[in-house]
Enzyme design. Structure first.
Site, PDB file in Angstrom:
ATOM      1  N   LYS A 292       0.824  -1.201   0.000  1.00  0.00           N
ATOM      2  CA  LYS A 292       0.000   0.000   0.000  1.00  0.00           C
ATOM      3  C   LYS A 292       0.867   1.264   0.000  1.00  0.00           C
ATOM      4  CE  LYS A 292      -4.170  -1.834   0.207  1.00  0.00           C
ATOM      5  NZ  LYS A 292      -5.292  -1.526  -0.684  1.00  0.00           N
TER       6      LYS A 292
ATOM      7  N   ARG B 194      -4.590 -10.535   2.507  1.00  0.00           N
ATOM      8  CA  ARG B 194      -4.659 -10.451   1.048  1.00  0.00           C
ATOM      9  C   ARG B 194      -3.348  -9.839   0.572  1.00  0.00           C
ATOM     10  NH1 ARG B 194      -5.931  -6.819  -3.006  1.00  0.00           N
ATOM     11  NH2 ARG B 194      -7.116  -7.680  -4.785  1.00  0.00           N
TER      12      ARG B 194
END
Length: 310
Positions: free
Chosen positions: A241, A282
């Protein structure tokens, strides 16, 4: 550290246990423009080969997505990728994976009801709706009805507005942010229940990076265990991210670290997420996540044994 609920997740044709160990969900992006690996697996043969490699590396679930929801994208708007194009990318890969590995558990990353239906008919077990049932409300039948009819597993994620609006969202104090996320997930969960989706089919995702500004993600991660009050397991999607890259900027001449430079930071974030109650990770890189999960799970086991003795 927060103990996780041990429960069965009811999928379309099977059940899997959550909570005894962390499950790893490998990402397969069949897109030209995803932030981390766009265009690497747009070719179906490449995507299938990559998916099979992730299984060999230890992925328990594969999450297939054919539309990017990166910040600034048109996902959820009238100019988003059409369902026909999404399905033309997605279905050959889904079918190819299941031909090679009929036992594979496939999740489909889509908010479009028609794509969900087509994927479930082709053999998918889970629908992963990053909008928490909010971006395709006028479909007929709507996404909740399709999931209820298929009796599939459902992942409901919290998203704050649309991707093209994320960069303009105001910063929120930590307590307001966790309340916003909790209430949003509770509303999506209530919609699922009211649509006849069984509670044991639902997993919740805090939506790291989806409308949360840089440091807000750390505030959310530090308070993630409060989401267990909703009595559903948590999936954490922290892989590569941008907020991780932002934090690493002092090590990269003041520039945000690129996605490929965020792997070690991802492992750290994964470990924190497990210790704060996540049951599923994930991730783009499966093997490092598997190794991080083994260590974090061992810590949780030691904590549980100490609690049981006291």
């Amino acid at each position: 550290m927060q103990s996780r609920p041990i429960t069965e997740w009811h999928l379309r044709t099977r059940r899997i246990e959550l909570g005894t160990r962390t499950l790893i969900c490998g990402v397969v992006n069949i897109t030209p423009d995803s932030f981390s690996d766009g265009n690497l697996f747009l070719n179906p043969e490449n995507a299938i080969a990559h998916a099979l490699q992730l299984i060999e590396e230890g992925a328990d679930i594969l999450d297939l997505g054919a539309e990017s929801t990166r910040p600034g994208s048109q996902a959820g708007t009238n100019t988003a990728l059409s369902p026909d194009e999404e399905q033309s990318r997605l279905l050959p890969v889904l079918e190819g994976i299941l031909k090679a590995r009929p036992d594979a558990i496939l999740s489909i990353d889509t908010y479009k009801a028609s794509t969900a239906r087509a994927a479930l008919l082709a053999g998918a077990e889970i629908i992963n709706d990053v909008s928490g049932f909010t971006w395709d409300p006028n479909a007929n039948p709507a996404m909740p009805a399709i999931c209820a009819e298929a009796q599939c597993g459902v992942i409901l994620m919290h998203t704050r507005s649309l991707p093209d609006q994320w960069r303009t969202q105001p910063q929120l104090p930590a307590d307001q942010l966790i309340t916003l996320v909790r209430n949003g997930l509770a509303a999506s969960f209530e919609l699922a229940i009211n649509s006849k989706i069984p509670p044991h089919a639902v997993v919740l995702d805090p939506g790291y990076g989806f409308g949360k500004r840089f440091n807000e993600n750390y505030a959310l991660l530090a308070r993630q265990s409060r989401l267990l009050e909703l009595n559903r397991p948590i999936l954490a999607g922290l892989s590569r991210k941008s907020f991780l890259g932002h934090t690493l900027a002092p090590l990269h001449n003041g520039q945000s670290a690129s996605p490929s430079q965020r792997e070690t930071a991802t492992i750290a974030a994964h470990t924190a997420a497990i210790l704060h109650g996540a049951s599923i990770l994930r991730t783009h890189a499966v093997r490092p996540a598997v190794e991080a999960a083994l260590i974090a799970d061992a810590i949780l086991m030691a904590q549980s044994e100490e609690t049981n003795r006291s």
